[in-house]
Design an enzyme around this catalytic site. Structure first.
Site, short mmCIF file in Angstrom:
data_model
loop_
_atom_site.label_atom_id
_atom_site.label_comp_id
_atom_site.label_asym_id
_atom_site.label_seq_id
_atom_site.Cartn_x
_atom_site.Cartn_y
_atom_site.Cartn_z
N ASP A 107 40.23 40.59 49.96
CA ASP A 107 40.55 40.57 48.64
C ASP A 107 40.43 41.76 47.97
O ASP A 107 40.41 41.70 46.70
CB ASP A 107 39.83 39.32 47.96
CG ASP A 107 38.25 39.67 48.06
OD1 ASP A 107 37.96 40.45 49.07
OD2 ASP A 107 37.46 38.87 47.41
N GLU A 108 40.12 42.79 48.55
CA GLU A 108 39.89 44.04 47.86
C GLU A 108 40.39 45.32 48.80
O GLU A 108 40.68 45.32 50.03
CB GLU A 108 38.55 44.37 47.84
CG GLU A 108 37.56 44.49 48.98
CD GLU A 108 36.17 44.85 48.44
OE1 GLU A 108 36.07 45.79 47.55
OE2 GLU A 108 35.17 43.96 49.01
#
Length: 366
Positions: A107-108
């Site tokens: 998620d990053e």
């Protein structure tokens, strides 16, 4: 830039079931012992307001939310394959906006945009466009930090969550960092923060006033120098593209939503051409072809198929992608049983990649 998808697992669940957006959503890793045994993986911001956070036992989370109407609380099991499909789509969108791209987790990601942005004003426009595209195409919000290096960008992305955009220009770095707690520095865990607090160091500004030797004496050479540099916003580590390309993909928004395969074939072929161009430039062969579909309700599905031998043939790529699309849309059903839902965005991907050099050597040997 550092892009951080907001409360990712819980937001994915809200995407799958919009009725969850008004509830306290807690995504859990249940243990094999059954019942409420296990821990919280992540939760949305409504749950966080009651003290729920990642890592606490599920029983503790339920106790924190016990006074809420049970209908306004949702405890859900982790669904890694579903989250991975959404992450894959998000990263393919982000990658096309970057000069160099480094995915650091599901998620990053970090993006170097130095070549395509002539100023910080340009980077703000790009960041807003990225946020708008992710919201419109996938249905997710993210928080973005923009600054002079990876360290400050990561701290900035966490500054104004959720759905934030924080820009720290070169002359603003010291002032921005100085008022933050030392715990905001990446890789500074609770124990290090507690040790610094015992030394009277609570903010990054306090830390910046310490001599490097004091930090080395207390935390060792590697961590001491890291803390000294971090307090001053110093970070020379580049955004590192993964040398081993795992996937090449392209995605596009259809001119109009449709459930007719024939309406999508021109776009499908253009996507194959773009993917083919990229693998030829990188000298790659593929052994797996896949399609990605985003529906009008913003749900996402994907399907892949392996072929017998690695190739770089666009004809083979298009043939397999077309068959996957036809199978997906047959009898009015999408890949994950999407009935009567129109396709809004379409993507093509190739995986199981290998550099062409080795294959050519093998062919010459044979």
């Amino acid at each position: 830039m550092h892009i951080d998808l907001d409360y990712f697992y819980a937001q994915c669940e809200e995407l799958r079931d919009p009725s969850l957006k008004d509830k306290a959503v807690v995504v859990c890793v249940y243990s094999a012992r059954g019942g409420d045994s296990g821990a919280v993986s992540t939760c949305n911001y409504k749950a966080r307001r009651y003290g729920v956070r990642a890592g606490i036992p599920i029983r503790q989370a339920k106790n924190l939310l016990k006074d809420l109407d049970p209908r306004s609380v949702a405890f859900l099991p982790v669904d890694e394959p579903y989250y991975a499909r959404i992450s894959e789509l998000v990263m393919s969108i982000l990658r096309k906006h970057a000069d160099a791209f480094e995915q650091v987790s599901i998620d990053e990601a970090f993006m170097d945009v130095s070549s395509r942005c002539n100023s910080f004003d340009d980077s703000v426009i790009l960041a807003r466009n990225i946020k708008q595209e992710l919201r419109g195409s996938v249905g997710l919000t993210c928080s973005i930090g923009v600054s002079i290096n990876k360290l400050v960008a990561k701290i900035a992305s966490d500054y104004n969550k959720p759905d934030g955009l924080t820009v720290v220009k070169p002359h603003e770095v010291n002032e921005f960092l100085s008022r933050l707690s030392v715990g905001k520095i990446p890789w500074v865990g609770k124990k290090t923060e507690e040790r610094l607090n015992l030394m009277g160091i609570t903010t990054i500004g306090d830390l910046a006033r310490l001599d490097a030797q004091v930090l080395v004496d207390n935390f060792g050479r590697k961590m001491g120098i890291y803390l000294y540099n971090a307090a001053r916003g110093i970070d020379d580590e580049p955004v590192k593209d993964d040398d081993r390309v795992k996937q090449v993909s392209r995605i596009t928004t259809l001119k109009r939503s449709t459930d007719d395969v024939n309406d999508m074939l021109d776009d499908l072929y253009m996507l194959c051409k773009d993917v083919h161009k990229s693998i030829i430039e990188q000298g790659l062969l593929f052994r797996s072809v896949g399609i990605i579909m985003v529906y009008d309700d913003l749900s996402i599905s994907s399907k892949s198929r392996s072929i017998k031998h690695r190739t770089n043939s666009i004809d083979e790529m298009f043939k397999v992608a077309k068959k996957l699309l036809e199978d997906a849309m047959s009898k009015g059903k999408g890949i994950d049983d999407h009935r009567n839902i129109m396709v809004r965005r379409l993507g093509v991907k190739v995986e199981d990649l290998m550099e062409i050099k080795g294959q050519e050597s093998l062919q010459r040997f044979m």
